[in-house]
Motif scaffolding. Structure first.
Motif, PDB file in Angstrom:
ATOM      1  N   GLN A  84      -5.015  -0.346  -4.835  1.00  0.00           N
ATOM      2  CA  GLN A  84      -4.332  -0.927  -3.386  1.00  0.00           C
ATOM      3  C   GLN A  84      -4.999  -1.980  -3.088  1.00  0.00           C
ATOM      4  O   GLN A  84      -6.309  -2.476  -4.165  1.00  0.00           O
ATOM      5  N   ILE A  85      -4.276  -2.736  -2.518  1.00  0.00           N
ATOM      6  CA  ILE A  85      -4.598  -3.785  -2.433  1.00  0.00           C
ATOM      7  C   ILE A  85      -5.007  -4.221  -0.666  1.00  0.00           C
ATOM      8  O   ILE A  85      -4.470  -4.331   0.113  1.00  0.00           O
ATOM      9  N   THR A  86      -5.825  -4.914  -0.641  1.00  0.00           N
ATOM     10  CA  THR A  86      -6.801  -5.478   0.991  1.00  0.00           C
ATOM     11  C   THR A  86      -6.756  -7.050   0.695  1.00  0.00           C
ATOM     12  O   THR A  86      -8.186  -7.311   0.351  1.00  0.00           O
ATOM     13  N   GLY A  87      -5.709  -7.454   1.514  1.00  0.00           N
ATOM     14  CA  GLY A  87      -6.000  -9.190   1.183  1.00  0.00           C
ATOM     15  C   GLY A  87      -6.213 -10.178  -0.497  1.00  0.00           C
ATOM     16  O   GLY A  87      -5.605  -9.151  -0.893  1.00  0.00           O
ATOM     17  N   ALA A  88      -7.351 -10.012  -0.460  1.00  0.00           N
ATOM     18  CA  ALA A  88      -7.746 -10.245  -2.071  1.00  0.00           C
ATOM     19  C   ALA A  88      -8.600  -9.592  -2.480  1.00  0.00           C
ATOM     20  O   ALA A  88     -10.170  -9.612  -3.343  1.00  0.00           O
ATOM     21  N   ARG A  89      -8.700  -7.965  -2.225  1.00  0.00           N
ATOM     22  CA  ARG A  89      -9.253  -7.220  -3.096  1.00  0.00           C
ATOM     23  C   ARG A  89      -8.977  -5.945  -3.650  1.00  0.00           C
ATOM     24  O   ARG A  89      -8.010  -4.953  -2.169  1.00  0.00           O
ATOM     25  N   PRO A  90      -8.936  -5.782  -4.396  1.00  0.00           N
ATOM     26  CA  PRO A  90      -7.608  -4.712  -5.991  1.00  0.00           C
ATOM     27  C   PRO A  90      -8.583  -3.695  -5.406  1.00  0.00           C
ATOM     28  O   PRO A  90      -9.865  -3.926  -5.761  1.00  0.00           O
ATOM     29  N   GLN A  91      -8.488  -2.659  -5.833  1.00  0.00           N
ATOM     30  CA  GLN A  91      -9.094  -1.145  -5.715  1.00  0.00           C
ATOM     31  C   GLN A  91      -8.223  -0.358  -7.161  1.00  0.00           C
ATOM     32  O   GLN A  91      -6.808   0.078  -6.279  1.00  0.00           O
TER      33      GLN A  91
ATOM     34  N   THR B  10      -6.324  -7.550   6.864  1.00  0.00           N
ATOM     35  CA  THR B  10      -6.614  -5.945   6.812  1.00  0.00           C
ATOM     36  C   THR B  10      -6.654  -5.166   6.549  1.00  0.00           C
ATOM     37  O   THR B  10      -7.099  -3.810   6.489  1.00  0.00           O
ATOM     38  N   GLU B  11      -5.409  -5.120   6.203  1.00  0.00           N
ATOM     39  CA  GLU B  11      -4.517  -3.101   5.954  1.00  0.00           C
ATOM     40  C   GLU B  11      -4.316  -3.330   5.039  1.00  0.00           C
ATOM     41  O   GLU B  11      -3.422  -4.302   4.434  1.00  0.00           O
ATOM     42  N   ALA B  12      -5.355  -2.218   4.336  1.00  0.00           N
ATOM     43  CA  ALA B  12      -4.279  -1.764   2.434  1.00  0.00           C
ATOM     44  C   ALA B  12      -2.720  -1.762   2.517  1.00  0.00           C
ATOM     45  O   ALA B  12      -2.107  -1.104   3.213  1.00  0.00           O
ATOM     46  N   THR B  13      -2.717  -2.118   1.353  1.00  0.00           N
ATOM     47  CA  THR B  13      -0.693  -2.070   0.876  1.00  0.00           C
ATOM     48  C   THR B  13      -1.234  -0.944  -0.679  1.00  0.00           C
ATOM     49  O   THR B  13      -2.334  -2.119  -1.343  1.00  0.00           O
ATOM     50  N   PRO B  14      -0.431  -0.379  -1.022  1.00  0.00           N
ATOM     51  CA  PRO B  14       0.015  -0.083  -2.770  1.00  0.00           C
ATOM     52  C   PRO B  14       0.351  -1.079  -3.651  1.00  0.00           C
ATOM     53  O   PRO B  14       0.949  -2.045  -2.873  1.00  0.00           O
ATOM     54  N   VAL B  15      -0.836  -1.202  -4.687  1.00  0.00           N
ATOM     55  CA  VAL B  15       0.295  -1.852  -5.453  1.00  0.00           C
ATOM     56  C   VAL B  15       0.771  -0.895  -6.139  1.00  0.00           C
ATOM     57  O   VAL B  15       0.689   0.368  -7.306  1.00  0.00           O
TER      58      VAL B  15
END
Length: 211
Positions: free
Chosen positions: A6-13, A102-107
């Motif tokens: 997932q990615i939240t803003g500029a934070r990929p996980q 601030t909401e996580a979305t799937p990559v």
């Protein structure tokens, strides 16, 4: 091999599994005796710059938020401890808008699973044409640029082959008889893109043993 996250803003996980069966079950090296010679590399590039070089999970926050293109690469080898499927490389490409949300979305990463009609020991018959089913998932929009190659020598040489169909992301990779050598392995490479700019390049030099 498969990847997701997932990615939240500029934070990929992001996370990667080196082994996923046709039912979607991730394999783990606890299924075997973990070999000491096993090794892997995982790298993430952002707009062409290497930003992470670590294990099978990546959690990275960037201060310069904004649209960016990413490339995730993974390679692993068991140094021959696991002859079947004991080596592979994959590259995924995707983009993100890098908004301040601030909401996580799937990559949405393209992934592919491979399946074929084999014997009770998961071996292919030598010298016979083999239809390998490649199921591609994670596409945004239409798939295109689907290409396939086979190898009978562990990836030293590759031969382009047909990838037919495509309905529902399902393709038939046709391995010719010459690529199924008794006592060896059939290796496969598959590349595919979607209309949103996503890309997968998957290489398994020893995918299927040959009787």
């Amino acid at each position: 091999m498969s990847a997701g996250g997932q990615i939240t803003g500029a934070r990929p996980q992001l996370g990667i599994q080196d082994s996923v069966n046709t039912a979607g079950r991730p394999g783990t090296y606890a299924d075997f005796n973990v070999p000491q010679r096993w090794s892997s590399t995982t790298r993430l590039y952002r707009d062409g710059v290497l930003v992470a070089d670590k294990g099978s999970t990546i959690d990275k926050t960037f201060t310069d938020a904004g649209p960016a293109s990413y490339e995730l690469t993974r390679s692993f080898t068991s140094q021959g401890v696991f002859p079947m499927g004991g080596e592979g490389t994959a590259t995924w490409k995707f983009s993100a808008d890098g908004s301040a949300s601030t909401e996580a979305t799937p990559v949405r990463l393209l992934n592919a699973t491979l399946d074929a009609s084999l014997d009770d020991l998961n071996r292919a018959r030598p010298g016979r044409l083999l239809d390998v089913t490649a199921q591609v998932t994670g596409a945004q929009g239409r798939l295109h640029g689907v290409r396939a190659w086979v190898t009978a020598d562990g990836g030293k040489t590759w031969t382009r082959t047909a990838a037919l169909g495509g309905r529902g992301g399902r393709y038939h990779v046709i391995a010719p008889p010459s690529s199924l050598v008794s006592g060896g392995f059939l290796g496969l490479r598959l590349t595919v893109q979607d209309s949103a700019g996503g890309m997968l390049d998957l290489t398994l030099p020893r995918a299927i043993p040959v009787h």
